[in-house]
Design a protein around this motif. Structure first.
Motif, mmCIF file in Angstrom:
data_model
loop_
_atom_site.group_PDB
_atom_site.id
_atom_site.type_symbol
_atom_site.label_atom_id
_atom_site.label_comp_id
_atom_site.label_asym_id
_atom_site.label_seq_id
_atom_site.Cartn_x
_atom_site.Cartn_y
_atom_site.Cartn_z
ATOM 1 N N ASP A 90 -1.192 2.156 5.627
ATOM 2 C CA ASP A 90 -1.163 3.022 4.451
ATOM 3 C C ASP A 90 0.192 3.716 4.321
ATOM 4 N N GLY A 124 1.438 -4.622 -1.723
ATOM 5 C CA GLY A 124 1.904 -3.352 -2.272
ATOM 6 C C GLY A 124 1.708 -3.210 -3.760
ATOM 7 N N ARG A 198 -3.997 0.924 1.405
ATOM 8 C CA ARG A 198 -3.880 -0.520 1.278
ATOM 9 C C ARG A 198 -5.264 -1.171 1.408
#
Length: 257
Positions: A90, A124, A198
């Motif tokens: 993260d 991302g 994520r």
């Protein structure tokens, strides 16, 4: 430079080195913080990381994620007054720690500050933005947990007052800690995106979301007044279905991005 009063723990198994590097870099850009990585000795992280990207390596006790985080949070020097943890995949947004600190330091009644959290895929790319809101601290007791743990910041003395994380929980220990923190201090929302979570199958909370959702349900029910607890299954079953469907939609978006 002033010594950090913020401490961030990054628990890792050391198997996602590129994500870990990105995570550590994001913390450095978020504010002035001491970074302690908690990892098994076998991970040999010192040989793969820039030594300036972190401040200490703490040995993972090997008894679960919540225990690893707890060891890290208790390892900071007394100067560190504000703490949190961040998954090794993260990210924090630029300046987010400085912002959260300004909110906390300005009001002693605030125990924890939280903001928005952007969900991203393994590459991302943005999937969804949890804008959250002040309502989330009330909703978490009876519905989906929308108070983002990534990016939040809490007072260390409050964390110690509640006894730290419950090592009996595998996934939803953050919800349990938030409920306990809310009993002794104020949870304050700030309208700013503080972190990026994520969403990918390698994530513990994503890959184990069935168990995570069930565990969160147990925590919510246990936090209810004793006389109401027997009625919890009436609303917990549909809540679990709603949360799982939302997670499945994110997974589809992640796989198709």
């Amino acid at each position: 430079m002033d010594l950090p009063v913020i401490g961030i723990v990054v628990p890792t198994m050391g198997t996602r080195s590129e994500f870990l590097r990105q995570s550590l870099a994001s913390i450095r850009s978020a504010g002035n913080a001491t970074i302690h990585i908690v990892a098994p000795e076998s991970a040999k992280l010192a040989s793969m990381l820039d030594p300036s990207s972190y401040d200490a390596l703490i040995v993972d006790p090997g008894t679960g994620l919540s225990a690893a985080i707890d060891v890290g949070l208790r390892s900071f020097s007394p100067r560190v007054q504000y703490i949190n943890w961040l998954g090794d995949d993260d990210l924090l947004t630029e300046g987010s720690l400085d912002h959260a600190l300004s909110v906390l330091a300005g009001n002693p009644s605030i125990a924890l500050v939280y903001g928005g959290c952007e969900y991203i895929d393994g590459d991302g790319k943005s999937l969804w933005l949890n804008k959250s809101g002040s309502y989330a601290k009330y909703l978490m007791r009876c519905g989906p947990q929308l108070v983002p743990q990534p990016g939040s910041l809490m007072r260390r003395d409050i964390y110690e007052q509640i006894g730290g994380l419950n090592h009996g929980y595998k996934w939803a220990f953050d919800l349990d800690s938030l409920i306990r923190i809310s009993r002794v201090g104020k949870l304050q929302f700030t309208p700013r995106t503080l972190a990026k979570f994520r969403w990918h199958e390698g994530s513990l909370s994503v890959g184990g979301r069935n168990g995570s959702v069930a565990e969160a349900s147990t925590i919510r029910a246990a936090a209810l007044p004793r006389g109401i607890r027997p009625l919890a299954p009436l609303w917990e079953a549909p809540i679990r279905r709603i949360i799982l469907r939302a997670g499945n939609r994110l997974t589809v978006r992640s796989n198709g991005s």
